[in-house]
Design a protein around this motif. Structure first.
Motif, PDB file in Angstrom:
ATOM      1  N   GLN A   5      41.942  36.376  35.631  1.00  0.00           N
ATOM      2  CA  GLN A   5      42.789  35.308  36.151  1.00  0.00           C
ATOM      3  C   GLN A   5      43.004  35.493  37.650  1.00  0.00           C
ATOM      4  O   GLN A   5      43.035  36.629  38.155  1.00  0.00           O
ATOM      5  N   ILE A   6      43.174  34.377  38.365  1.00  0.00           N
ATOM      6  CA  ILE A   6      43.476  34.431  39.804  1.00  0.00           C
ATOM      7  C   ILE A   6      44.833  35.107  39.987  1.00  0.00           C
ATOM      8  O   ILE A   6      45.827  34.729  39.341  1.00  0.00           O
ATOM      9  N   TYR A   7      44.854  36.103  40.888  1.00  0.00           N
ATOM     10  CA  TYR A   7      46.123  36.785  41.185  1.00  0.00           C
ATOM     11  C   TYR A   7      46.735  36.256  42.486  1.00  0.00           C
ATOM     12  O   TYR A   7      47.921  35.990  42.553  1.00  0.00           O
ATOM     13  N   SER A   8      45.888  36.095  43.522  1.00  0.00           N
ATOM     14  CA  SER A   8      46.410  35.561  44.796  1.00  0.00           C
ATOM     15  C   SER A   8      45.357  34.682  45.462  1.00  0.00           C
ATOM     16  O   SER A   8      44.152  34.827  45.224  1.00  0.00           O
ATOM     17  N   ILE A   9      45.830  33.769  46.326  1.00  0.00           N
ATOM     18  CA  ILE A   9      44.948  32.833  47.049  1.00  0.00           C
ATOM     19  C   ILE A   9      45.352  32.863  48.516  1.00  0.00           C
ATOM     20  O   ILE A   9      46.519  32.644  48.846  1.00  0.00           O
ATOM     21  N   VAL A  14      40.155  34.641  47.404  1.00  0.00           N
ATOM     22  CA  VAL A  14      40.870  34.698  46.134  1.00  0.00           C
ATOM     23  C   VAL A  14      40.717  36.099  45.551  1.00  0.00           C
ATOM     24  O   VAL A  14      39.636  36.695  45.634  1.00  0.00           O
ATOM     25  N   VAL A  16      41.333  38.780  42.120  1.00  0.00           N
ATOM     26  CA  VAL A  16      41.531  38.914  40.667  1.00  0.00           C
ATOM     27  C   VAL A  16      41.894  40.360  40.403  1.00  0.00           C
ATOM     28  O   VAL A  16      41.210  41.270  40.888  1.00  0.00           O
ATOM     29  N   LYS A  17      42.973  40.599  39.646  1.00  0.00           N
ATOM     30  CA  LYS A  17      43.403  41.982  39.376  1.00  0.00           C
ATOM     31  C   LYS A  17      42.792  42.504  38.088  1.00  0.00           C
ATOM     32  O   LYS A  17      42.608  41.766  37.118  1.00  0.00           O
ATOM     33  N   LYS A  46      41.466  45.549  42.289  1.00  0.00           N
ATOM     34  CA  LYS A  46      41.254  44.099  42.433  1.00  0.00           C
ATOM     35  C   LYS A  46      39.822  43.778  42.829  1.00  0.00           C
ATOM     36  O   LYS A  46      39.106  44.592  43.413  1.00  0.00           O
ATOM     37  N   PRO A  60      47.636  30.621  41.044  1.00  0.00           N
ATOM     38  CA  PRO A  60      47.480  31.884  40.316  1.00  0.00           C
ATOM     39  C   PRO A  60      47.573  31.658  38.810  1.00  0.00           C
ATOM     40  O   PRO A  60      48.315  30.783  38.335  1.00  0.00           O
TER      41      PRO A  60
END
Length: 583
Positions: A5-9, A14, A16-17, A46, A60
């Protein structure tokens, strides 16, 4: 809970953790809109992805989908005459389907998979096929025959061959079987990772010039087939115009024009003009042997980096068919700025002027993909790269220009003062250079004549001497100089206006064959030699200047048609008559 899943943008970056199923440089689809991205960093905590589309609207928690393969270009018939964006999406097709703006997540196929092509199959059953070998041909345009080559990993014995006829892109036309019993289907396409150079049999020595018909390039600062050149210049100095002229007249078989980060209105003009240009060799549209890649400054910044690699990958593909390809990259400065922006978002340690520390290696990797090669199917062909550089304020000491200088062997420095004086091409002969002259000596001697490089050397010497004298004249005035030095300034003027300056709208001056260039130099040097002897006899230069002989020699570029070179004999007689008359 969905993994990956996207963690930050952060703009196009982008993260992913705790992801475990991504690979470096893997192509991924980001978010519910499935935006195209590429993995650029992996750590235990990440995974970092750069997205080649606008990330507005994704949040996110949205999924990221791995593909297991790197960012690749789809290669096949239909590339020529087409206009793509930086990640090989066809802009004409998108405009038809979606309108004038590219929607995020657009998945229009790069090539038309419904179009039927007339395929001539050149292999038969039980033939052994190797990577790079040609198995079929297609007449892609009136000028270019498209040669289908065996993709990597599809080697083997031919077990099935279709008859020559009409097929669409993904129709199987040949089947091969390898030694392990694996069966492969060959169609009209192949994919290739854009950041990986296509292999060749061997790199050959550079020995032939890429002739452009532009005197200042062909004579003073030549580029070889398979060579590299930088065209640095500030705003309005004519970088794009020069690349247009070069694309139209150079003797490459295929032109790849990459508009990287240029202004949208300028890029529109380029695309419209390329669509109208007539190829002087065939009197058909130049677009028939051109691929255009447009990634304007308002398009996603990360896609600028991809556009350069997409362009050079398509160039290598046509090179492997046996064609000489010229790549025009306009401009590599915008590409470097994209690297700087993404590097900043990744919080990497900046180097000079904020550019990333790996800028020199990226520039080197790009220009290293040029070369004169023997391909895997043993054809001789080349990729020549000409990169425009747009230094801020015309400052050539900035990092992109300086690092580019390290990796190219022709440097055509455009001068603002020359451009504003309407001197085309605005290449400054005092700061430009070419390292290809020695490599091309044998070719010039055999094809143009032994006098060509001798004349060039003398012309360069006059220009260098004139430059020194003009500096002195600025300080003390030209009137104080003796006649022999005034003569050098006058001959320098003849060289500048009569030889280096060219008129792109004149039928005989827009393109000048090498033989005519040599004869023009010979006439100018003959005038210089005769005038020098005249002055050594104690005669006044002013009397000679009052005749029209200098203006007559300047105008010979217009007065002698390219197909009537015997008219140059009249100039020798005219020079002799003029000097004899005033003695």
């Amino acid at each position: 809970m969905t993994k990956n899943q996207i963690y930050s943008i952060n703009g196009p970056v982008v993260t992913v953790k705790n992801a475990v199923d991504f690979h470096m440089l893997e192509m991924v689809y980001v978010g519910k809109q499935k935006l195209l991205g590429e993995v650029i960093s992996i750590s235990k905590e990440k995974t970092t992805i750069q997205v080649y589309e606008v990330t507005t609207g994704i949040v996110p928690g949205e999924p990221v989908y791995p593909t297991g393969e790197p960012i690749s270009a789809l290669l096949g018939p239909g590339l020529l005459t087409n206009i793509f964006d930086g990640i090989e999406r066809p802009l004409k097709e998108i405009a038809k389907e979606e309108g004038i703006y590219i929607p995020t997540g657009s998945d229009v196929e790069p090539l038309d998979k419904t179009k039927k092509w007339d395929v001539k199959i050149t292999v038969k059953k039980d033939d052994l096929l190797k990577f790079g070998q040609i198995y079929a041909t297609i007449q892609e345009t009136d000028m270019i025959e498209h040669r289908l080559m065996v993709p990597k990993g599809f080697d083997g014995r031919v077990i099935e061959v279709k008859k020559s006829g009409t097929y669409t892109l993904f129709d199987c036309i040949v089947k091969t079987e390898d030694t392990h019993g694996n069966v492969y289907e060959l169609n009209l396409t192949q994919k290739w990772p854009i950041k990986t150079a296509r292999p060749v049999f061997q790199r050959l020595p550079i020995s032939k010039p890429l002739i452009s018909g532009q005197r200042v390039i062909d004579t003073l600062f030549p580029i070889a087939k398979g060579g590299t050149a930088a065209v640095p210049g500030g705003f309005g100095t004519g970088k794009t115009m020069m690349q247009h002229q070069f694309a139209k007249w150079c003797d490459a078989d295929i032109i790849i024009y990459v508009g990287c980060g240029e202004r949208g209105n300028e890029m529109t003009q380029v695309l419209e003009e390329f669509g109208e240009l007539i190829d002087p060799r065939t009197n058909k549209l130049l677009l028939d042997r051109t691929v255009l890649i447009a990634n304007t400054s308002n398009m996603p910044v990360a896609a600028r980096e991809a556009s350069i690699y997409t362009g050079v990958t398509i160039a290598e593909y046509y090179r492997d068919m046996g064609y000489h390809v010229a790549v025009m990259a306009d401009s590599t400065s915008r590409w470097a700025e994209a690297l700087r922006e993404i590097s900043g978002r990744l919080e990497e340690m900046p180097a000079e002027e904020g550019f990333p520390a790996y800028l020199p290696s990226r520039i080197a990797q790009f220009y290293e993909r040029a070369g004169y090669m023997e391909t895997l199917n043993h054809a001789e062909s080349s990729v020549t790269i000409i990169g425009a550089v747009s230094p801020q304020g015309g400052d050539f000491s900035e990092p992109v220009t300086q690092n580019t200088k390290r990796f190219v062997r022709s440097f055509w420095a455009l001068d603002k003062q020359l451009a504003y004086a309407r001197h085309y091409a605005a290449i400054n002969w005092n700061t430009s250079y070419s390292e290809y002259v020695l490599d091309l000596t044998k070719w010039y001697d055999q094809n143009v004549g032994l006098s060509f490089l001798t004349n060039r050397k003398e012309i360069m010497a006059v220009l260098a001497e004139e430059n020194k004298l003009l500096e002195i004249a600025k300080l003390i005035g030209a009137d104080i100089l003796p006649d022999d030095q005034k003569l050098i300034i006058e001959i320098g003027k003849v060289i500048r206006y009569g030889f280096l300056q060219q008129n792109a709208f004149h039928k005989d001056d827009t393109y000048v064959p090498l033989e005519k260039q040599n004869l023009m130099m010979a006439v100018i040097l003959y005038l210089y030699d005769k005038a020098k002897h005249y002055i050594e006899e104690g005669k006044s230069l002013n009397l000679l200047l009052e005749t029209s002989i200098f203006d007559q020699v300047i105008k010979m570029k217009y007065d002698v048609p390219n197909d009537q070179l015997d008219q140059f004999d009249q100039y020798y007689k005219s020079i002799d008559r003029t000097i004899k008359r005033i003695k």
